[in-house]
Design a protein around this motif. Structure first.
Motif, PDB file in Angstrom:
ATOM      1  N   ALA A 116      40.837  30.038  36.979  1.00 25.26           N
ATOM      2  CA  ALA A 116      39.564  29.712  36.332  1.00 25.26           C
ATOM      3  C   ALA A 116      39.095  28.324  36.769  1.00 25.26           C
ATOM      4  N   TYR A 117      40.030  27.385  36.856  1.00 26.06           N
ATOM      5  CA  TYR A 117      39.683  26.030  37.319  1.00 26.06           C
ATOM      6  C   TYR A 117      39.202  26.077  38.764  1.00 26.06           C
ATOM      7  N   ASP A 118      39.832  26.890  39.579  1.00 28.79           N
ATOM      8  CA  ASP A 118      39.420  27.043  40.973  1.00 28.79           C
ATOM      9  C   ASP A 118      37.983  27.544  41.060  1.00 28.79           C
ATOM     10  N   ARG A 119      37.636  28.536  40.240  1.00 28.79           N
ATOM     11  CA  ARG A 119      36.257  29.046  40.229  1.00 28.79           C
ATOM     12  C   ARG A 119      35.280  27.990  39.704  1.00 28.79           C
ATOM     13  N   TYR A 120      35.726  27.209  38.735  1.00 27.76           N
ATOM     14  CA  TYR A 120      34.878  26.131  38.195  1.00 27.76           C
ATOM     15  C   TYR A 120      34.536  25.112  39.286  1.00 27.76           C
ATOM     16  N   VAL A 121      35.544  24.681  40.046  1.00 24.76           N
ATOM     17  CA  VAL A 121      35.309  23.708  41.112  1.00 24.76           C
ATOM     18  C   VAL A 121      34.424  24.305  42.195  1.00 24.76           C
ATOM     19  N   GLY A 210      41.071  26.649  27.938  1.00 27.44           N
ATOM     20  CA  GLY A 210      40.682  26.100  29.232  1.00 27.44           C
ATOM     21  C   GLY A 210      39.851  27.083  30.037  1.00 27.44           C
ATOM     22  N   ILE A 211      40.234  28.362  29.993  1.00 33.97           N
ATOM     23  CA  ILE A 211      39.476  29.388  30.716  1.00 33.97           C
ATOM     24  C   ILE A 211      38.069  29.519  30.140  1.00 33.97           C
ATOM     25  N   ILE A 212      37.970  29.554  28.813  1.00 32.60           N
ATOM     26  CA  ILE A 212      36.655  29.670  28.158  1.00 32.60           C
ATOM     27  C   ILE A 212      35.781  28.472  28.501  1.00 32.60           C
ATOM     28  N   PHE A 213      36.362  27.263  28.448  1.00 29.89           N
ATOM     29  CA  PHE A 213      35.603  26.047  28.779  1.00 29.89           C
ATOM     30  C   PHE A 213      35.115  26.097  30.224  1.00 29.89           C
ATOM     31  N   SER A 214      35.983  26.533  31.149  1.00 31.38           N
ATOM     32  CA  SER A 214      35.601  26.623  32.562  1.00 31.38           C
ATOM     33  C   SER A 214      34.421  27.567  32.744  1.00 31.38           C
ATOM     34  N   TYR A 215      34.457  28.705  32.054  1.00 32.43           N
ATOM     35  CA  TYR A 215      33.387  29.673  32.237  1.00 32.43           C
ATOM     36  C   TYR A 215      32.099  29.265  31.516  1.00 32.43           C
ATOM     37  N   ALA A 234      27.197  34.068  42.850  1.00 26.26           N
ATOM     38  CA  ALA A 234      28.094  33.180  42.111  1.00 26.26           C
ATOM     39  C   ALA A 234      28.866  33.947  41.051  1.00 26.26           C
ATOM     40  N   PHE A 235      28.183  34.825  40.324  1.00 32.45           N
ATOM     41  CA  PHE A 235      28.853  35.598  39.280  1.00 32.45           C
ATOM     42  C   PHE A 235      29.837  36.609  39.875  1.00 32.45           C
ATOM     43  N   SER A 236      29.493  37.154  41.045  1.00 34.43           N
ATOM     44  CA  SER A 236      30.360  38.181  41.637  1.00 34.43           C
ATOM     45  C   SER A 236      31.721  37.612  42.017  1.00 34.43           C
ATOM     46  N   THR A 237      31.782  36.320  42.371  1.00 38.08           N
ATOM     47  CA  THR A 237      33.068  35.711  42.720  1.00 38.08           C
ATOM     48  C   THR A 237      33.970  35.552  41.502  1.00 38.08           C
ATOM     49  N   CYS A 238      33.381  35.633  40.312  1.00 35.78           N
ATOM     50  CA  CYS A 238      34.162  35.469  39.079  1.00 35.78           C
ATOM     51  C   CYS A 238      34.468  36.797  38.393  1.00 35.78           C
ATOM     52  N   GLY A 239      33.826  37.873  38.835  1.00 34.33           N
ATOM     53  CA  GLY A 239      33.949  39.146  38.132  1.00 34.33           C
ATOM     54  C   GLY A 239      35.367  39.667  38.040  1.00 34.33           C
ATOM     55  N   SER A 240      36.089  39.640  39.164  1.00 34.20           N
ATOM     56  CA  SER A 240      37.459  40.155  39.167  1.00 34.20           C
ATOM     57  C   SER A 240      38.358  39.343  38.251  1.00 34.20           C
ATOM     58  N   HIS A 241      38.212  38.029  38.348  1.00 37.19           N
ATOM     59  CA  HIS A 241      39.058  37.155  37.518  1.00 37.19           C
ATOM     60  C   HIS A 241      38.772  37.360  36.038  1.00 37.19           C
ATOM     61  N   LEU A 242      37.506  37.484  35.676  1.00 34.77           N
ATOM     62  CA  LEU A 242      37.158  37.717  34.270  1.00 34.77           C
ATOM     63  C   LEU A 242      37.729  39.034  33.771  1.00 34.77           C
ATOM     64  N   SER A 243      37.704  40.056  34.622  1.00 38.64           N
ATOM     65  CA  SER A 243      38.259  41.355  34.236  1.00 38.64           C
ATOM     66  C   SER A 243      39.756  41.270  33.989  1.00 38.64           C
ATOM     67  N   VAL A 244      40.475  40.554  34.877  1.00 35.90           N
ATOM     68  CA  VAL A 244      41.921  40.400  34.725  1.00 35.90           C
ATOM     69  C   VAL A 244      42.254  39.579  33.486  1.00 35.90           C
ATOM     70  N   LEU A 289      38.847  46.605  44.144  1.00 36.29           N
ATOM     71  CA  LEU A 289      37.580  47.303  43.940  1.00 36.29           C
ATOM     72  C   LEU A 289      36.398  46.343  43.874  1.00 36.29           C
ATOM     73  N   ARG A 290      36.638  45.115  43.396  1.00 33.01           N
ATOM     74  CA  ARG A 290      35.535  44.183  43.181  1.00 33.01           C
ATOM     75  C   ARG A 290      35.385  43.152  44.295  1.00 33.01           C
ATOM     76  N   SER A 291      36.333  43.074  45.211  1.00 26.81           N
ATOM     77  CA  SER A 291      36.275  42.072  46.277  1.00 26.81           C
ATOM     78  C   SER A 291      36.117  42.748  47.629  1.00 26.81           C
ATOM     79  N   LYS A 292      35.001  42.475  48.323  1.00 21.49           N
ATOM     80  CA  LYS A 292      34.778  43.069  49.645  1.00 21.49           C
ATOM     81  C   LYS A 292      35.813  42.559  50.640  1.00 21.49           C
ATOM     82  N   GLU A 293      36.205  41.288  50.500  1.00 26.33           N
ATOM     83  CA  GLU A 293      37.185  40.719  51.436  1.00 26.33           C
ATOM     84  C   GLU A 293      38.528  41.421  51.306  1.00 26.33           C
TER      85      GLU A 293
END
Length: 309
Positions: A116-121, A210-215, A234-244, A289-293
């Motif tokens: 979550a911190y990585d996505r925040y940065v 911490g995760i909630i604050f980051s998001y 921007a939101f798509s890069t966070c979708g998988s992490h939010l689901s997990v 399923l959510r990451s093209k890479e």
């Protein structure tokens, strides 16, 4: 010197799954194989594809390896017990299960916070991303998380050693869970329970906060982006992490709530599966399923394996 409890108990009995054992064996074997293959493919894809050598996928690789370890701590022993028709687990084996399930489950909580911190940065400070999330700092975050969770697990396990176990040796679950082992003790467990509550706050409530604050910061930053395409990217890069995160903490909270309401073995098994088996099995599917890479890398990896074979 081997650890010895105060009453000399040599084994416990895992009584959570005593019915429909052929079905249970096939179910857990299937889930275990899916977990191992799915997470191993993620690890191989990230390791072999230079395009995925970024902090986000480095943390994902660690998450997949942790999921493999979590499932391996519990399921093989269950499968072995069903095969030999013996529900027992040695005292030492039970301590090892308590210790390792704590290490890997809590480490996963820490990894999700780091991700979550990585996505925040990446979203809130994109120009400084490569400077902040440099390889040394990423390794440091993983090492610090693993060190903290290992110390926490060892302290919990060492606190079990002085406990006296009288006649109750039946654990209403398919693995040795800290809370249920503590409940079997006939000596004072005040320190154990207190430390469980403290550790739960430190390693569950604080990381989730911490995760909630980051998001909150991420959503605030994304809403300032003028183009709809930029916001979607921007939101798509966070979708998988939010689901997990939702799956991990949702199942964990359900397990905690159920354990306070019911003491039945069926309830214990279902809730334990929901946080120690199901998320570990589904995480690779969520990311692939959510990451093209990841999808592209997995496709190339599987084609390469088939052609090599």
């Amino acid at each position: 010197m081997e650890p010895v409890n105060q009453t000399g108990i040599s084994e416990f009995f895992l009584m959570g799954l005593t019915e429909l054992q052929p079905f249970i064996f096939n179910l857990f074997l299937s889930m275990y194989l899916i977990t191992i293959i799915g997470n191993l493919l993620i690890v191989l894809a990230v390791s072999t594809d230079s395009r995925l050598h970024t902090p986000m996928y480095f943390f994902l690789c660690n998450l997949s390896f942790t999921d493999i370890c979590t499932s391996t701590t519990t399921i093989p022993k269950l499968l072995l017990n069903i095969q030999v028709q013996d529900q027992s687990i040695s005292y030492i084996g039970c301590l090892f299960q308590v210790c390792f399930i704590l290490i890997f489950c809590v480490f996963e909580s820490c990894l999700l916070t780091v991700m979550a911190y990585d996505r925040y940065v990446a979203i809130c400070q994109p120009l400084r991303y490569t400077i902040i999330m440099n390889p040394f700092f990423c390794l440091f975050l993983v090492f610090l998380s693993l060190l903290a969770t290992t110390i926490n697990a060892l302290l919990h396990t060492l606190l079990i050693l002085p406990l006296s176990f009288c006649t109750g040796q039946d654990i209403p679950n398919f693995f040795c869970e800290l809370g249920q082992v503590t409940k079997l003790a006939c000596s004072d467990t005040f320190i154990n329970v207190l430390f469980i509550y403290i550790a739960t706050t430190v390693f569950s409530v604080i990381p989730l906060s911490g995760i909630i604050f980051s998001y909150i910061q991420i959503v605030s930053a994304v809403l300032k982006i003028s183009s709809a395409g930029g916001r979607h990217k921007a939101f798509s890069t966070c979708g998988s992490h939010l689901s997990v995160v939702s799956l991990f903490y949702g199942t964990g909270l359900s397990a905690y709530m159920s354990s306070t309401i019911s003491n039945s073995s069926v309830c214990n098994v279902i809730t334990s599966m929901m946080y120690s088996v199901v998320p570990q099995m589904l995480n690779p599917f969520i990311y692939s399923l959510r990451s093209k890479e990841i999808k592209g890398s997995l496709r190339e990896l599987i084609i390469g394996i088939i052609c090599f074979a």
